[in-house]
Design a protein around this motif. Structure first.
Motif, short mmCIF file in Angstrom:
data_model
loop_
_atom_site.label_atom_id
_atom_site.label_comp_id
_atom_site.label_asym_id
_atom_site.label_seq_id
_atom_site.Cartn_x
_atom_site.Cartn_y
_atom_site.Cartn_z
N MET A 1 0.83 -1.20 0.00
CA MET A 1 0.00 0.00 0.00
C MET A 1 0.86 1.25 0.00
O MET A 1 0.50 2.28 -0.59
CB MET A 1 -0.94 -0.01 1.21
CG MET A 1 -2.10 -0.99 1.09
SD MET A 1 -3.07 -0.77 -0.43
CE MET A 1 -3.70 0.90 -0.19
N GLY A 2 2.04 1.18 0.63
CA GLY A 2 2.96 2.30 0.58
C GLY A 2 3.44 2.57 -0.84
O GLY A 2 3.56 3.73 -1.26
N ARG A 3 3.69 1.51 -1.60
CA ARG A 3 4.10 1.67 -3.00
C ARG A 3 2.96 2.25 -3.84
O ARG A 3 3.19 3.05 -4.75
CB ARG A 3 4.55 0.32 -3.57
CG ARG A 3 5.91 -0.14 -3.05
CD ARG A 3 6.15 -1.62 -3.34
NE ARG A 3 7.52 -2.04 -3.06
CZ ARG A 3 8.03 -2.22 -1.85
NH1 ARG A 3 7.28 -1.98 -0.79
NH2 ARG A 3 9.27 -2.62 -1.69
N VAL A 4 1.74 1.84 -3.52
CA VAL A 4 0.58 2.38 -4.24
C VAL A 4 0.45 3.88 -3.98
O VAL A 4 0.28 4.68 -4.91
CB VAL A 4 -0.71 1.65 -3.81
CG1 VAL A 4 -1.94 2.38 -4.35
CG2 VAL A 4 -0.69 0.21 -4.31
N ARG A 5 0.55 4.27 -2.73
CA ARG A 5 0.38 5.69 -2.37
C ARG A 5 1.52 6.55 -2.91
O ARG A 5 1.35 7.76 -3.09
CB ARG A 5 0.28 5.83 -0.85
CG ARG A 5 -0.94 5.14 -0.25
CD ARG A 5 -1.08 5.49 1.22
NE ARG A 5 -2.15 4.72 1.85
CZ ARG A 5 -1.96 3.62 2.57
NH1 ARG A 5 -0.72 3.17 2.77
NH2 ARG A 5 -2.98 2.97 3.09
N ALA A 6 2.67 5.94 -3.14
CA ALA A 6 3.83 6.70 -3.62
C ALA A 6 3.73 7.04 -5.09
O ALA A 6 4.49 7.89 -5.58
CB ALA A 6 5.11 5.90 -3.35
N ARG A 7 2.82 6.42 -5.81
CA ARG A 7 2.69 6.71 -7.23
C ARG A 7 2.12 8.11 -7.44
O ARG A 7 1.22 8.54 -6.72
CB ARG A 7 1.79 5.67 -7.92
CG ARG A 7 2.45 4.30 -8.03
CD ARG A 7 1.66 3.40 -8.97
NE ARG A 7 1.45 4.03 -10.27
CZ ARG A 7 2.38 4.13 -11.21
NH1 ARG A 7 3.59 3.65 -11.01
NH2 ARG A 7 2.10 4.71 -12.35
N PRO A 8 2.62 8.83 -8.45
CA PRO A 8 2.13 10.20 -8.70
C PRO A 8 0.62 10.25 -8.93
O PRO A 8 -0.06 11.15 -8.45
CB PRO A 8 2.90 10.61 -9.97
CG PRO A 8 4.11 9.74 -9.98
CD PRO A 8 3.69 8.44 -9.37
N GLU A 9 0.11 9.29 -9.70
CA GLU A 9 -1.32 9.21 -9.95
C GLU A 9 -1.83 7.89 -9.39
O GLU A 9 -1.72 6.85 -10.03
CB GLU A 9 -1.62 9.31 -11.45
CG GLU A 9 -1.23 10.65 -12.06
CD GLU A 9 -1.59 10.74 -13.52
OE1 GLU A 9 -2.18 9.76 -14.04
OE2 GLU A 9 -1.29 11.76 -14.14
N ASN A 10 -2.39 7.95 -8.21
CA ASN A 10 -2.85 6.73 -7.55
C ASN A 10 -4.28 6.42 -7.98
O ASN A 10 -5.24 6.94 -7.43
CB ASN A 10 -2.77 6.90 -6.03
CG ASN A 10 -3.26 5.66 -5.30
OD1 ASN A 10 -3.44 4.60 -5.90
ND2 ASN A 10 -3.49 5.79 -4.01
N THR A 11 -4.41 5.58 -9.00
CA THR A 11 -5.73 5.18 -9.49
C THR A 11 -5.98 3.69 -9.24
O THR A 11 -6.89 3.11 -9.83
CB THR A 11 -5.86 5.48 -10.99
OG1 THR A 11 -4.84 4.77 -11.70
CG2 THR A 11 -5.73 6.98 -11.26
N ILE A 12 -5.18 3.08 -8.39
CA ILE A 12 -5.30 1.64 -8.14
C ILE A 12 -6.40 1.38 -7.12
O ILE A 12 -6.43 1.97 -6.04
CB ILE A 12 -3.96 1.07 -7.64
CG1 ILE A 12 -2.88 1.24 -8.71
CG2 ILE A 12 -4.11 -0.41 -7.27
CD1 ILE A 12 -1.50 0.80 -8.27
N GLU A 13 -7.31 0.48 -7.48
CA GLU A 13 -8.37 0.06 -6.56
C GLU A 13 -7.83 -1.04 -5.65
O GLU A 13 -6.91 -1.78 -6.02
CB GLU A 13 -9.57 -0.46 -7.34
CG GLU A 13 -10.18 0.54 -8.30
CD GLU A 13 -11.09 1.54 -7.62
OE1 GLU A 13 -11.28 1.42 -6.38
OE2 GLU A 13 -11.60 2.43 -8.30
#
Length: 234
Positions: free
Chosen positions: A165-177
């Motif tokens: 989840m930390g990797r997901v939040r670190a993305r510039p555009e967090n569009t991951i469900e």
């Protein structure tokens, strides 16, 4: 029911699930702007947030999750407590305007069917080559920007889930469900692999179908402590 054209052996994915029932007018247009009336609360809601029920030839109340079985249908809000209330207070008989039979633990059975439907879409997505599994592969897919849905077992170790989840939040555009309503055994069975804790699905119509079905399953149990695929008392 409209469906996308099947591609290379892949099943067609419905784009509209509208069963014919008493809310459909003679000219084919649907009453109340596609809304359906819950027989428990009398609220009018979109069909996607409801469960349709029909009668079998012997008068048994049967859930119609695809909303395509023939015959008169009645609708209940897609929550376990609402289905239990409809089953326990004679509301199905009033809705169908005739004596009916209600199977034991109808609410638990519907919950199990919703779970199986969602996991079925996950299995289809896997067969279509849309799924990667395992912490390392999922982490790489997140970094590559190819993930639409992150699936994590609810009984997985908190540390691994926190890192992804930390990797997901670190993305510039967090569009991951994020989907975490299934346990490892259920995910593993759907994917045909052992001990799956983390999986990722890339974007596709099957992915959207899985996500919608998973969210409906999750919402179904929102007022109860039960959220498993096993039928159980509400």
């Amino acid at each position: 029911m409209r469906a996308r054209k099947a591609i290379a052996g892949r099943p067609a994915i419905p784009t509209s699930d509208t069963g014919r029932d008493e809310a459909t007018r003679a000219d084919g247009s649907e009453a109340r702007a596609n809304g359906r009336t819950c027989i428990v609360t009398r609220e009018v809601k979109p069909a996607e947030t409801m469960i349709r029920f029909v009668l079998s030839p012997d008068g048994m109340v049967v859930p119609d999750l695809k909303r395509e079985l023939p015959g008169r249908g009645v609708w209940v809000s897609a929550r376990a407590d609402m289905v239990a209330a409809a089953a326990g207070k004679g509301r199905f008989a009033r809705g169908f305007r005739r004596p009916v039979e209600v199977m034991p633990d109808l609410a638990g059975t519907v919950g199990r069917l919703l779970c199986e439907r969602a996991l079925g879409y996950l299995s289809l997505a896997n067969r279509a080559g849309l799924v990667v599994a395992g912490f390392g592969k999922v982490s790489d897919a997140i970094a590559a920007g190819t993930v639409k849905v992150l699936v994590e077992a609810r009984d997985g170790a908190p540390d691994g889930r926190r890192k992804l989840m930390g990797r997901v939040r670190a993305r510039p555009e967090n569009t991951i469900e994020h989907a975490d309503m299934f346990d490892s055994a259920q995910i593993s069975l759907a994917l045909g692999r052992a001990n799956v804790i983390h999986a990722a699905i890339s974007a596709d119509g099957l992915t959207e179908a899985f996500l919608a079905a998973a969210r409906k399953f999750e919402a179904y149990w929102q007022e109860t402590a039960n959220s498993s695929c096993a039928a159980g008392s509400v």
